[in-house]
Design an enzyme around this catalytic site. Structure first.
Site, PDB file in Angstrom:
ATOM      1  N   CYS A 425       0.874  -1.180   0.000  1.00 16.45           N
ATOM      2  CA  CYS A 425       0.000   0.000   0.000  1.00 16.45           C
ATOM      3  C   CYS A 425       0.907   1.224   0.000  1.00 16.45           C
ATOM      4  O   CYS A 425       1.946   1.218  -0.649  1.00 16.45           O
ATOM      5  CB  CYS A 425      -0.963  -0.031   1.184  1.00 16.45           C
ATOM      6  SG  CYS A 425      -0.163  -0.125   2.806  1.00 16.45           S
ATOM      7  N   ALA A 426       0.525   2.263   0.711  1.00 17.70           N
ATOM      8  CA  ALA A 426       1.359   3.463   0.740  1.00 17.70           C
ATOM      9  C   ALA A 426       2.455   3.368   1.784  1.00 17.70           C
ATOM     10  O   ALA A 426       3.609   3.696   1.534  1.00 17.70           O
ATOM     11  CB  ALA A 426       0.503   4.699   0.998  1.00 17.70           C
TER      12      ALA A 426
END
Length: 465
Positions: A425-426
């Site tokens: 993800c981030a």
């Protein structure tokens, strides 16, 4: 006058206690279901709660206004504004006092003047607060989801969350009209909003807890629009996708929230856990991602307690089936209390971490981007990016597949089977949840990039746009 902000981090949600110190009477505005917090706050201040209200029918949490008023014997005030099809169904049965634009009521020496501010919702109210013991003009405005610090309430939720087609654009126009009334208020007035940064009720909420009318008129983007058309186009563009549970909250809060269940679910065994999973019960392991990755029961989902727990519970857990929780007793109790905030009350059974050691477990690796080995090491992997589409478009690992976490369970057939998966993800919050979904559905080789795309970029690895 005493004004106290009570903030729920998991919801980025603010409730307020406005109390008259001369009479010891207090008003609570926008309470959630943790009603003990408000009762304790009033008791610490030497006050009794005599009035409870809320600014609107909330979409992001179950209201505690009904339960708090019943528990304290306080008068319940609810909005009577808006169209007939969007009113509180339980107001008459609970003896609530209905409020309309221009109404006012007293709590000790505090005068509360009611302003109808539709747009975010048709029935939305804001409350002007005047301490009449020392002033003949208001101090500030409790704005709910009307005006935030740096933003305004999104007008699309009746359409995007509650399914009322064709309501977003009219809501935006009503919001624009309400903001023209806000423009006419004195610049000195403080504003006390119902949410802070992290809430999905707007797209650019500030983290500062309060502001003033004058500051917002000068710096809030919504007041810079040249005309209604520009405002409507801008406010509707780029709103984050609302979690599915928002539709449940609108229905529950309109019909009338039930009290929080008080019964404690039983603590199960390894055998009962196996039976629950075989029967299709969603079971959430609330331990940390690192502990879960090192060993967990196949078929469970990992949503670690704290942080974004409520956001992803609301995205991923059903309302039509009982739930189970795995964790130490304190973490399980805290998770149950959090789940109650969004109406996920059906926790039927819990288990301690001992059940993980009682049988064959599953694992997955967690590695930093620099440990992956660069693009060449990805040749035989499926790289799964579980960020939002706008995040992916701004930059991603070359050749990666983008399926946002909230949609992954329904789109697992798009992830190539039989190949190792690198998920990210981030920054490492969403990806371990995704990894738990993958291992629970049969993927034998999963690696979670624990520092996410931020770590990939920081390591100087290739980025595709």
């Amino acid at each position: 006058m005493l004004l106290q902000r009570m903030y729920q981090d998991g919801l980025a949600q603010a409730a307020y206690l406005a109390g008259c110190q001369a009479t010891g009477e207090a008003l609570i505005v926008d309470p959630n279901r943790h009603i003990a917090h408000y009762r304790e706050a009033a008791a610490r201040a030497g006050m009794r709660i005599v009035a409870v209200t809320e600014t609107h029918i909330h979409a992001d949490f179950v209201s505690g206004a009904r339960e708090l008023a019943a528990a304290t014997g306080a008068r319940l005030y609810l909005s009577g504004a808006g169209p007939d099809e969007w009113k509180y169904a339980y107001a008459a049965g609970d003896g609530a006092t209905l409020l309309h634009d221009g109404d006012s009521f007293m709590v000790g020496n505090i005068r509360v003047d009611v302003r109808h501010t539709p747009g975010h919702t048709p029935e939305h109210l804001a409350f002007m607060i005047t301490d009449t013991a020392g002033a003949d003009a208001p101090m500030g405005l409790l704005t709910g989801d009307f005006v935030f610090v740096g933003d305004v309430g999104r007008p699309d939720l009746l359409e995007s969350a509650a399914g009322l087609t064709g309501t977003a654009a009219p809501g935006a126009r009503r919001l624009y009209a309400s903001l023209q009334g806000f423009r006419a208020l004195p610049d000195y007035l403080q504003i006390w909003p119902g949410h802070g940064a992290g809430s999905a009720c707007g797209k650019a909420l500030g983290a500062v807890p309060q502001s003033t009318v004058g500051y917002e008129k000068r710096f809030n983007w919504a007041f810079q629009a040249a005309d209604e058309a520009e405002f409507v186009a801008t406010v509707l563009a780029g709103q984050p996708e609302p979690p599915p549970y928002f539709a449940q909250m609108k229905r529950i809060n309109k019909a009338g929230p039930a009290p929080v269940p008080t019964a404690t679910p039983p603590v199960g065994t390894a055998a009962s856990l196996a039976a629950a999973l075989a029967a299709g019960m969603p079971v959430v392991d609330v331990r940390s991602a690192d502990i879960y990755a090192a060993g967990h029961v196949p078929g469970t989902i990992n949503i670690a307690a704290g942080g974004d727990f409520l956001t992803w519970a609301g995205w991923l857990l059903p309302y039509d089936r009982p739930l189970g929780l795995i964790g130490d007793p304190a973490s399980v109790a805290a998770a149950r209390a959090e789940l109650a905030l969004i109406g996920l009350d059906a926790v039927a059974e819990t288990w301690t971490p001992a059940v993980v050691a009682a049988g064959p477990g599953a694992t997955f690796a967690r590695r930093r981007a620099r440990e992956i080995g660069g693009v060449g090491a990805l040749r035989d992997l499926v790289v799964l990016d579980v960020r939002r589409p706008d995040e992916y478009a701004a930059g991603h690992v070359p050749g990666s597949l983008n399926i946002p976490l909230g949609h992954l369970a329904a789109r697992l057939d798009e992830v190539p089977a039989g190949r190792p998966v690198l998920v990210h993800c981030a920054g490492g919050v969403r990806s371990p949840i995704a990894a738990s979904l993958l291992t629970g559905h049969g993927w034998a080789s999963v690696v979670d990039m624990r520092d996410g795309f931020g770590g990939w970029r920081a390591a100087g690895l290739p980025v595709e746009r």
